[in-house]
Design an enzyme around this catalytic site. Structure first.
Site, PDB file in Angstrom:
ATOM      1  N   ASN A   7     -40.664  -4.302  16.177  1.00  0.00           N
ATOM      2  CA  ASN A   7     -39.589  -5.036  15.531  1.00  0.00           C
ATOM      3  C   ASN A   7     -40.191  -6.361  15.095  1.00  0.00           C
ATOM      4  OD1 ASN A   7     -37.331  -6.468  14.856  1.00  0.00           O
ATOM      5  ND2 ASN A   7     -36.234  -6.097  16.779  1.00  0.00           N
ATOM      6  N   LYS A  14     -42.160  -8.118  18.017  1.00  0.00           N
ATOM      7  CA  LYS A  14     -41.791  -7.562  19.322  1.00  0.00           C
ATOM      8  C   LYS A  14     -42.241  -6.115  19.343  1.00  0.00           C
ATOM      9  CE  LYS A  14     -37.430 -10.055  19.642  1.00  0.00           C
ATOM     10  NZ  LYS A  14     -36.007  -9.902  19.464  1.00  0.00           N
ATOM     11  N   ARG A  78     -38.363  -0.992  13.236  1.00  0.00           N
ATOM     12  CA  ARG A  78     -37.033  -1.450  12.862  1.00  0.00           C
ATOM     13  C   ARG A  78     -37.117  -2.036  11.455  1.00  0.00           C
ATOM     14  NH1 ARG A  78     -33.064  -5.946  15.615  1.00  0.00           N
ATOM     15  NH2 ARG A  78     -31.332  -5.425  14.265  1.00  0.00           N
ATOM     16  N   HIS A 167     -26.936  -3.844  12.417  1.00  0.00           N
ATOM     17  CA  HIS A 167     -26.950  -3.554  13.856  1.00  0.00           C
ATOM     18  C   HIS A 167     -26.691  -2.077  14.140  1.00  0.00           C
ATOM     19  CE1 HIS A 167     -25.623  -7.982  14.294  1.00  0.00           C
ATOM     20  NE2 HIS A 167     -26.910  -7.900  14.618  1.00  0.00           N
ATOM     21  N   LEU A 196     -22.549  -8.806  19.976  1.00  0.00           N
ATOM     22  CA  LEU A 196     -22.439 -10.261  19.863  1.00  0.00           C
ATOM     23  C   LEU A 196     -23.724 -10.900  20.371  1.00  0.00           C
ATOM     24  CD1 LEU A 196     -18.844 -10.531  21.422  1.00  0.00           C
ATOM     25  CD2 LEU A 196     -19.441 -10.214  19.018  1.00  0.00           C
ATOM     26  N   ARG A 228     -24.808 -18.606  11.461  1.00  0.00           N
ATOM     27  CA  ARG A 228     -24.235 -18.084  10.200  1.00  0.00           C
ATOM     28  C   ARG A 228     -22.710 -18.093  10.308  1.00  0.00           C
ATOM     29  NH1 ARG A 228     -27.423 -12.528  10.554  1.00  0.00           N
ATOM     30  NH2 ARG A 228     -28.336 -13.367  12.446  1.00  0.00           N
ATOM     31  N   GLY A 317     -26.446 -10.283  23.692  1.00  0.00           N
ATOM     32  CA  GLY A 317     -26.513 -11.487  24.534  1.00  0.00           C
ATOM     33  C   GLY A 317     -25.162 -12.050  24.946  1.00  0.00           C
ATOM     34  N   GLY A 319     -22.022 -10.651  24.254  1.00  0.00           N
ATOM     35  CA  GLY A 319     -21.118  -9.584  24.705  1.00  0.00           C
ATOM     36  C   GLY A 319     -21.407  -9.167  26.136  1.00  0.00           C
ATOM     37  N   ASN A 321     -22.987 -11.063  28.440  1.00  0.00           N
ATOM     38  CA  ASN A 321     -23.115 -12.138  29.430  1.00  0.00           C
ATOM     39  C   ASN A 321     -21.979 -13.140  29.470  1.00  0.00           C
ATOM     40  OD1 ASN A 321     -25.808 -11.549  30.511  1.00  0.00           O
ATOM     41  ND2 ASN A 321     -26.440 -11.888  28.385  1.00  0.00           N
ATOM     42  N   GLU A 375     -31.674  -1.410  21.558  1.00  0.00           N
ATOM     43  CA  GLU A 375     -32.023  -1.025  20.193  1.00  0.00           C
ATOM     44  C   GLU A 375     -33.378  -0.335  20.148  1.00  0.00           C
ATOM     45  OE1 GLU A 375     -31.066  -5.066  19.283  1.00  0.00           O
ATOM     46  OE2 GLU A 375     -30.007  -4.427  17.469  1.00  0.00           O
TER      47      GLU A 375
HETATM   48  P1  ADP Z   1     -30.354 -11.636  19.118  1.00  0.00           P
HETATM   49  O1  ADP Z   1     -29.271 -11.399  18.123  1.00  0.00           O
HETATM   50  O2  ADP Z   1     -31.337 -12.666  18.681  1.00  0.00           O
HETATM   51  O3  ADP Z   1     -30.978 -10.390  19.688  1.00  0.00           O
HETATM   52  P2  ADP Z   1     -29.214 -11.914  21.776  1.00  0.00           P
HETATM   53  O4  ADP Z   1     -28.581 -10.584  21.828  1.00  0.00           O
HETATM   54  O5  ADP Z   1     -30.342 -12.201  22.685  1.00  0.00           O
HETATM   55  O6  ADP Z   1     -29.581 -12.341  20.311  1.00  0.00           O
HETATM   56  O7  ADP Z   1     -28.042 -12.978  22.073  1.00  0.00           O
HETATM   57  C1  ADP Z   1     -28.263 -14.343  22.024  1.00  0.00           C
HETATM   58  C2  ADP Z   1     -26.962 -15.036  22.344  1.00  0.00           C
HETATM   59  O8  ADP Z   1     -26.507 -14.618  23.626  1.00  0.00           O
HETATM   60  C3  ADP Z   1     -27.086 -16.540  22.380  1.00  0.00           C
HETATM   61  O9  ADP Z   1     -25.990 -17.141  21.728  1.00  0.00           O
HETATM   62  C4  ADP Z   1     -27.010 -16.828  23.843  1.00  0.00           C
HETATM   63  O10 ADP Z   1     -26.431 -18.086  24.070  1.00  0.00           O
HETATM   64  C5  ADP Z   1     -26.089 -15.769  24.346  1.00  0.00           C
HETATM   65  N1  ADP Z   1     -26.214 -15.614  25.785  1.00  0.00           N
HETATM   66  C6  ADP Z   1     -27.267 -15.147  26.484  1.00  0.00           C
HETATM   67  N2  ADP Z   1     -27.002 -15.228  27.826  1.00  0.00           N
HETATM   68  C7  ADP Z   1     -25.774 -15.760  27.947  1.00  0.00           C
HETATM   69  C8  ADP Z   1     -24.923 -16.099  29.060  1.00  0.00           C
HETATM   70  N3  ADP Z   1     -25.310 -15.916  30.319  1.00  0.00           N
HETATM   71  N4  ADP Z   1     -23.703 -16.620  28.794  1.00  0.00           N
HETATM   72  C9  ADP Z   1     -23.309 -16.810  27.529  1.00  0.00           C
HETATM   73  N5  ADP Z   1     -24.043 -16.513  26.448  1.00  0.00           N
HETATM   74  C10 ADP Z   1     -25.261 -15.993  26.643  1.00  0.00           C
END
Ligand code: ADP
Length: 604
Positions: A7, A14, A78, A167, A196, A228, A317, A319, A321, A375
């Site tokens: 990717n 990556k 990807r 996505h 998300l 964005r 990230g 969604g 966390n 992914e």
């Molecule tokens: P990408 O689209 O670059 O793959 P990710 O899926 O890694 O991104 O998501 C990144 C987002 O997830 C960031 O906004 C980050 O702040 C959020 N994030 C990661 N861990 C947490 C957490 N513990 N609580 C809230 N948001 C989180």
């Protein structure tokens, strides 16, 4: 199969080596700051500075470790945009790379990095099959009404402006995982998947296929994202252009300074924003409010496009966390049957090893799941399928339509009564369904009111006589026959058949054929349907375009893909035989969306 997934972004590369069977990761590698001074390679648990002025050098620096994690059997890449031409994972050979180069204007920020990564790995690993897996491909199934922008013909056709969606591997992966977790068939669920991350999109998945999504031509539209804005009034862009912003300046605003970053005034990282909002920072609070308000709207709108919702999935990230985002997004969705369990939501933790957490209340009608997206695994599995050549990943396809004129099926006994002892049917021309043929023989249908002469007999002979007529024929004959599937003859009216050697009075067997699609098991998988599903098919591009509801799906190894309608139906849509149709969606209505058909018909 062990697959290397690459990717490559504009300034990063990556790579993962995965077992496609159980999804285990053998090695993960990240090279940051490709093309810049101070590049760093993270290989497994260790990090080191490397010299990586371009993607080729970055890959070469980590290649020994990747090869050691092998033996590698395929490489999956990807690719963010497949345009109109690449709607399924594709082996990179011949002029594929050139064709991908032609798509750069559709994704100028992402595609050059993707292509540089492909080029570098083709050079480094020339003996392996390389497969491009597209973010947009999962959305190739978007129905016309969802993918079409309400713009002029000039812009839609001439400039190719339409919704593509992104996505794809993530939405695909988590919706399938949701179904296996719920021990359901993905085709029986209406799922809204919310990816998300730094980039975000929601997707409506019905019958296992994307039917609506929030991102459009580019990954700028839809939900609020890290930097964005998501959806905007298009007038905003005009306003900026007229007030002295250049296209590049607008581009920078829209890609880097909007979204959560623009709203909060600092970072686009949700963790920082949550922390600041807890300290009472108003811009941070506003950022969370706008983000979750729009997310709620998007979930409801995705559900509306499927006429309901069975499963809601949060991933990536944010969604995975952020319990606060999930709780706020769902707070107003009680009207859709969404109810969270606050404790489960707060405690939900997912990882590659434990990838699903259920957070819905036990009385929630909609199951709400947090699922760890993967992914790389989705890409690896698509690449493995193509590389092994066992299976072509499904292409969205149209369905050829055949118009059946009135006809008769006969038993051998009936053939002999009508055409003489020992007579066998004489094939005249083969039909599209293998083994079936139109015969030289014709019979007359003697109805209570009138007679229709010279109705074609179709072979081979069957176990029961069956007369298939259109509604107009019924009026003419003076018969009221029900709409039935082939072979379902109990309680149908009879009719008299006249042949050159005799007459035969049928006690039953006259039907108005239930419109249906013949397909093979592979077609069924591609279309996301099962035998005896009821679907809708959109036909005709002209002024009498129609959506046929209640179309019966018939699946058998011996079938060829084709939809059969009668002459009345074809006339209603002004169709000729061979016109393609598009499977639009399963019948919606209440919770029992896909009626099972409770009868048993012989498969010819
Ligand atoms: P990408 O689209 O670059 O793959 P990710 O899926 O890694 O991104 O998501 C990144 C987002 O997830 C960031 O906004 C980050 O702040 C959020 N994030 C990661 N861990 C947490 C957490 N513990 N609580 C809230 N948001 C989180």
């Amino acid at each position: 199969m062990k697959v290397l997934v690459i990717n490559s972004g504009s300034s990063s590369l990556k790579a993962d080596v995965l077992h496609t069977g159980d999804g285990t990761r053998v090695l993960s590698v990240l090279v940051e700051r490709v093309g810049q001074p101070g590049a760093v390679a993270h290989v497994g648990g260790t990090s080191r500075s490397i010299d990586a002025p371009d993607h080729a050098r970055a890959l070469r620096a980590v290649l020994p470790a990747l090869i050691q994690a092998g033996p590698l059997e395929a490489v999956g890449h990807r690719v963010v945009h497949g345009g109109e031409s690449f709607t399924a994972p594709t082996l990179i050979e011949g002029d594929v790379l050139d064709a991908l180069g032609g798509l750069v204007p559709l994704a100028p920020l992402h595609l050059p990095g993707n292509l540089a990564g492909i080029q570098a790995s083709l050079e480094a690993l020339p003996e392996l099959p390389h497969v491009a897996v597209f973010d947009t491909a999962f959305h190739a199934s978007l129905p016309r009404r969802a993918r079409t922008y309400p713009l002029s013909h000039e812009l839609r056709r001439g400039a190719g402006l339409r919704k593509y969606g992104f996505h794809g591997p993530s939405h695909h992966h988590v919706t399938r995982r949701a179904a296996t977790y719920l021990q359901s068939d993905v085709r029986d669920l209406r799922i809204v998947s919310c990816h998300l991350g730094n980039g975000s999109s929601a997707c409506a998945v019905e019958l296992g296929r994307s039917v609506e999504t929030t991102m459009g031509l580019t990954p700028l539209g839809g939900l609020v994202m890290g930097t964005r804005p998501g959806d905007l009034d298009p007038g905003v862009i005009l306003h900026l252009l007229r007030h002295g912003y250049s296209p590049d300046a607008i581009d920078a605003q829209l890609h880097r300074h909007s979204g959560l970053a623009g709203l909060s005034g600092t970072s686009g990282d949700l963790r920082d924003i949550l922390e600041r909002s807890q300290q009472g920072d108003d811009p941070a609070r506003l950022a969370i409010q706008v983000f979750t308000h729009r997310l709620t709207q998007a979930i409801a709108s995705m559900a509306a496009s499927m006429a309901g919702l069975d499963v809601l999935v949060f991933t990536a990230g944010i969604g995975q966390n952020s319990p606060i985002v999930r709780q706020r997004a769902c707070a107003k969705l009680g009207f859709l049957g969404v109810r969270l369990d606050d404790d489960l939501n707060r405690d939900a933790k997912v990882s590659h090893a434990h990838d699903v957490a259920e957070i819905s209340h036990r009385h929630s009608r909609v199951k709400v799941l947090v699922i760890a997206t993967d992914e790389s695994l989705a890409i690896a599995r698509d690449a493995a399928k193509i590389a092994s050549g066992h299976h072509k990943v499904s292409q969205p396809r149209t369905i050829p339509i055949a118009v059946s004129a009135r006809h008769v099926h006969l038993t051998q006994e009936a053939v002999e009564i009508l055409f003489g002892k020992g007579h066998t049917l004489t094939p005249r021309n083969p039909l599209s369904q293998p083994g079936q043929f139109a015969c030289e023989e014709t019979v007359d249908l003697l109805g209570p009111r009138r007679t229709i002469e010279r109705v074609r007999v179709l072979g081979p002979t069957r176990r029961a006589c069956q007369v298939e007529v259109a509604r107009t024929d019924e009026f003419f004959l003076g018969i009221d026959a029900p709409v039935r599937a082939s072979g379902d003859l109990d309680g149908t009216p009879g009719i008299t058949l006249r042949g050159p050697r005799g007459k035969l009075e049928l006690k039953q067997g006259v039907i108005c054929a239930w419109r249906h699609i013949h397909m093979t098991p592979q077609d069924a998988e591609d279309f996301g349907v099962k035998d005896r599903d009821i679907v809708e098919v959109e036909v005709g591009g002209g002024p009498r375009r129609l959506i046929f509801g209640d179309v019966l799906v018939r699946v058998h190894n011996s079938f060829a893909l084709e939809m059969h309608i009668d002459t009345d139906e074809a006339n209603a849509a002004e169709l000729d035989s061979g016109t393609p149709g598009e499977l639009v969606r399963a019948e919606a209505g209440g919770s029992l969306r896909r009626r099972r058909v409770l009868y048993d018909t012989p498969v010819p």
